[in-house]
Scaffold this active site. Structure first.
Site, mmCIF file in Angstrom:
data_model
loop_
_atom_site.group_PDB
_atom_site.id
_atom_site.type_symbol
_atom_site.label_atom_id
_atom_site.label_comp_id
_atom_site.label_asym_id
_atom_site.label_seq_id
_atom_site.Cartn_x
_atom_site.Cartn_y
_atom_site.Cartn_z
ATOM 1 N N ARG A 157 46.834 20.395 10.955
ATOM 2 C CA ARG A 157 47.702 19.297 10.525
ATOM 3 C C ARG A 157 47.319 18.831 9.117
ATOM 4 O O ARG A 157 48.185 18.404 8.347
ATOM 5 C CB ARG A 157 47.647 18.137 11.520
ATOM 6 C CG ARG A 157 48.668 17.051 11.235
ATOM 7 C CD ARG A 157 48.710 16.006 12.322
ATOM 8 N NE ARG A 157 49.503 16.393 13.472
ATOM 9 C CZ ARG A 157 50.778 16.066 13.643
ATOM 10 N NH1 ARG A 157 51.421 15.396 12.713
ATOM 11 N NH2 ARG A 157 51.415 16.444 14.734
ATOM 12 N N GLU B 268 50.946 6.638 14.518
ATOM 13 C CA GLU B 268 50.039 7.172 13.500
ATOM 14 C C GLU B 268 50.496 6.968 12.054
ATOM 15 O O GLU B 268 49.659 6.668 11.192
ATOM 16 C CB GLU B 268 49.815 8.665 13.749
ATOM 17 C CG GLU B 268 49.034 8.947 15.019
ATOM 18 C CD GLU B 268 48.959 10.430 15.330
ATOM 19 O OE1 GLU B 268 47.842 10.958 15.412
ATOM 20 O OE2 GLU B 268 50.025 11.048 15.490
#
Length: 796
Positions: A350, A752
């Site tokens: 990621r 997030e």
């Protein structure tokens, strides 16, 4: 007779007197239904968190609050005091002689696989022949009370022969010490682009990790049941994984084990995998002693045992033109994974995916090294590698602007994703929902960016000691699990004969309001009040194989699955009522606690009773899988994300050039949550995420000594932001556009993405440092920007 009338049943054919009476009441003329119009909505409105009152009153139950049944024992961990060494033996005689001590559990007591049941299969349940970090669990002491167990654990003597330890990511690179193979992503010809670039800049960056510091520490309570079955209460973001790990360690089938989690006192990723360890250790002890066992870590042990946010080291070469547009980039990211893989692979992936943040990179090479060190095995943390990917590109753009003497916002805007050829990421995903330019333009105006930059310049010119800085930085964060199989969810909705509704789903509640949002969606689907819907504890006995509540996907997945389950029940009721009134089921509406047809309006509760009397199913399951996503794990190309969440923050800071101290003065945020299911909860998530990110980049410094001992292992030495650190001017506005993808309620994930808005704090600090130093040099500031690191940057 058509299907609707079949469901309604023929009144003449019903023999039960109670059913006859109910159907007779149904035949009684009702008041005329109101004209069709938009139903009042529960979703889209600020609602109290479903547990808020209980939490404030102290009546909300966490794992450690569950009444202990008779015979419960307590466990405490035995920790390695050496970073790397051979485990020669364990002397537990002194501990076993202490009052209340029942047993010492070691690796030899594991009935199943001695390695944890994770994907890499590289982490022992309990240390066997070697230890690989200070704080690694070698065994557990089991005693009648918590304090007896903890005191006894300190008396266990572990004989360890020390071996050389790798305690630094740079040493790991030199030794080629990796938990997983390196990954390389390339687009275009970066080397040639750098040769042709008008300007070239080299740089390095160090960004530290972060302790999760949840309010509720790690805890598990394991109860043996009949016929070798088990009940596990776990403070976990992933009950399904705890079920799998415990079954794996005990050598039993998953169906013999049930894991329940009503709520957590915070998680932030730290209870995605790490909670499983405690459940496994407790279960092994319970298996050996045939007694219930609880294990709760104190704060110091929690720090020493559990993994953190991954720290990163970067080395980059960037080429750019006179306007600051990047023309070529070579980037190396070295990830400190600790001693085992844990979730380091997808975290590092990621970071690669988000190394662009909001910017188009045409000719780029990225190398990602997943380094093995003799430290705690690092794990998931809010953002899951995204923050570590984004911060390096923002650092690069800030320094490009300084070198060219341009405003950093102008340089950032010149590099934004655009249309046509500038709308494809370096991993080959098209950016189809791009609102970056509009969002930044709006925040630039509402935050009065240009006027304030002039005022800051004037302030700095007249202030020799206190310098101010400001930065406006964007966020483009991909939403979905990078492990595609996790992008699925199930739910159950039960409607009871009094009209009350229960919903159960595979997600977990850790304070983020997931259960509240799910209840809002279900209430709207059935047209009932929010107070009629109850979300119950996550339970592997109800929803099997559920994914972790992580990746900001909790609402996207579980609320949609619950919506589908509620819709199935609603459709059953609609078809039934349509049969009663002789209309099409599509004409039946559910709103305001009533079931409406063109000719009648009945209370929802009455319809439910009548449907039950006619044997209509009043419960259903729902299942959802995220569409469109796919990618090649070998090349890291494809479409790993369903959509992007966007945002931007404008932050103003001040630094004391004599002490290095800093303060955040003002924050303006414009954030994209799509159509908000619950604006109050979403704004709270944005506030909390930003402040947590601010802590990561300013005060939360993890320090290990040269022996590998974590010296910042308590609130006295590790400083998270407090209320006094929150700026008085903290303004948050939500972007008004719904999600362009077909997501539940038109919403977007909010867990997030806001954390990365805090990169604006780091960039504002660098802006202030640059003003203090003068000139056009780049600013090297190690994160977190503690007072010491700010002073070092000022003197560099």
């Amino acid at each position: 007779m058509n299907a609707a009338k079949d469901l309604a049943l023929s009144r003449d054919a019903v023999a039960d007197p109670e059913v006859k009476a109910a159907n007779a009441r149904a035949a009684t003329p009702r008041r005329k239904a109101p004209a069709a119009g938009p139903a009042p909505q529960v979703a889209g409105r600020p609602k109290f968190h479903e547990s808020a009152r209980a939490q404030v009153a102290g009546t909300a139950t966490y794992v450690d609050d569950i009444p202990e049944i008779r015979g419960t024992l307590h466990a405490a961990p035995i920790l390695s005091t050496v970073a790397h060494g051979r485990l020669l033996g364990v002397d537990a005689a002194a501990a076993l002689a202490m009052p209340g001590v029942r047993a010492v559990i070691l690796a030899r007591d594991i009935p199943g696989d001695p390695m944890l049941g994770n994907f890499a299969h590289d982490e022992p349940v309990l240390a066997q022949d070697t230890v690989q970090h200070i704080g690694q669990v070698i065994g557990v002491v089991v005693a009648d009370s918590v304090m007896q167990a903890r005191r006894a654990a300190r008396q266990v003597v572990c004989h360890i022969e020390a071996l050389p330890a790798i305690l630094d990511v740079h040493d790991a690179l030199q030794a080629q010490s990796y938990v997983l193979p390196p990954v390389f992503v390339k687009r275009g010809d970066a080397a040639q682009a750098l040769k042709n670039a008008a300007h070239v800049m080299h740089g390095t960056l160090e960004v530290g990790g972060q302790e999760h510091f949840y309010l509720e520490g790690q805890v598990a309570y394991v109860l043996p049941q009949e016929q070798n079955q088990w009940l596990v209460y776990s403070s976990t973001q992933h009950p399904g994984e705890v079920q799998h790990w415990v079954a794996h360690a005990l050598g039993i089938d998953n169906h013999a084990l049930r894991v329940e989690c009503r709520r957590m006192g915070g998680g932030f990723g730290g209870k995605e995998t790490q909670a499983g360890h405690l459940a496994v250790w407790s279960a092994i002890a319970a298996h050996k002693l045939h007694r219930p066992v609880k294990l709760r870590l104190d704060r110091d042990d929690d720090f020493m045992i559990t993994g953190k946010r991954h720290s990163f080291a970067y080395d980059y070469t960037v080429g750019f033109d006179d306007g600051g547009r990047i023309t070529g980039l070579k980037l190396m990211m070295a990830v400190n994974c600790g001693f085992s893989a844990d979730l380091s692979g997808p975290v590092a992936d990621r970071a690669v995916f988000h190394a662009d943040n909001a910017y188009f990179l045409e000719d780029v090479e990225i190398a990602s090294y997943r380094c093995k060190t003799h430290m705690q095995s690092n794990t998931a943390f809010r953002g899951f590698g995204g923050p570590q990917g984004m911060i390096v590109i923002e650092t690069i753009l800030g320094d490009i602007a300084r070198q060219l003497g341009l405003d950093p916002l102008d340089v950032r805007r010149r590099n934004l994703y655009g249309i046509e050829k500038r709308n494809v990421t370096h991993y080959q995903m098209k950016v189809e929902d791009n609102i970056l330019d509009q969002l930044l333009s709006k925040l630039e105006l509402t935050a009065q960016y240009r006027r304030r930059r002039e005022a800051i310049s004037a302030w700095n010119a007249g202030s020799p000691v206190i310098k101010r800085g400001m930065a406006l930085t964007p966020v483009k964060f991909g939403i979905s699990f990078t492990a595609t199989l996790f992008n699925q969810a199930g739910a159950l909705v039960h409607v009871y004969t009094d009209g009350s509704v229960q919903v159960n789903h595979g997600g977990t509640e850790m304070g983020q309001g997931l259960n509240t949002k799910v209840a809002q969606i279900v209430a709207d689907e059935l047209g009932v009040a929010f107070e009629q819907v109850l979300a119950t504890a996550s339970d592997t006995g109800k929803i099997p194989n559920a994914s972790a509540t992580a990746a900001s996907a909790g609402t996207d997945l579980n609320a949609r699955a619950a919506q589908y389950a509620a819709r199935n029940v609603r459709d059953n009721l609609a078809q039934f009522v349509a049969g009663l009134d002789g209309c099409d089921a599509g004409a039946v509406r559910f709103a305001g606690g009533e079931v409406l047809t063109p000719g009648s309006a009945r209370p929802f509760t009455e319809v439910v009773k009548l449907a039950h009397a006619n044997r209509i199913q009043l419960w259903s399951d729902g299942f959802y899988r995220t569409p469109k996503i796919h990618y090649d794990k070998a090349t890291l190309t494809g479409r790993p994300f369903y959509y992007f969440a966007y945002g931007a923050a404008c932050t103003e800071v001040a630094i004391d050039t004599l002490t290095g101290e800093s303060r955040v003065l003002k924050v303006d945020i414009l954030h994209d949550v799509g159509t908000s299911i619950n604006p109050a909860i979403d704004i709270g998530q944005i506030e909390g995420g930003f402040v947590q990110g601010m802590g990561w980049l300013t005060t939360e410094q993890l320090v290990w000594n040269d022996k590998g001992l974590l010296t910042t292992h308590a609130p006295s030495t590790y400083k998270i932001p407090a209320t006094g650190d929150v700026p008085e001017h903290f303004k948050i506005e939500l972007w008004p556009e719904p999600n362009r993808e077909d997501n539940v309620f038109g919403s977007k994930a909010v867990g997030e993405p806001p954390l990365m808005l805090a990169i604006s704090v780091y960039e504002a600090l660098r802006d202030a440092i640059a003003s203090a130093r003068g000139g056009k040099k780049g600013v090297r500031l190690t994160a977190p920007a503690t007072a010491e690191n700010v002073l070092n940057s000022l003197r560099a």
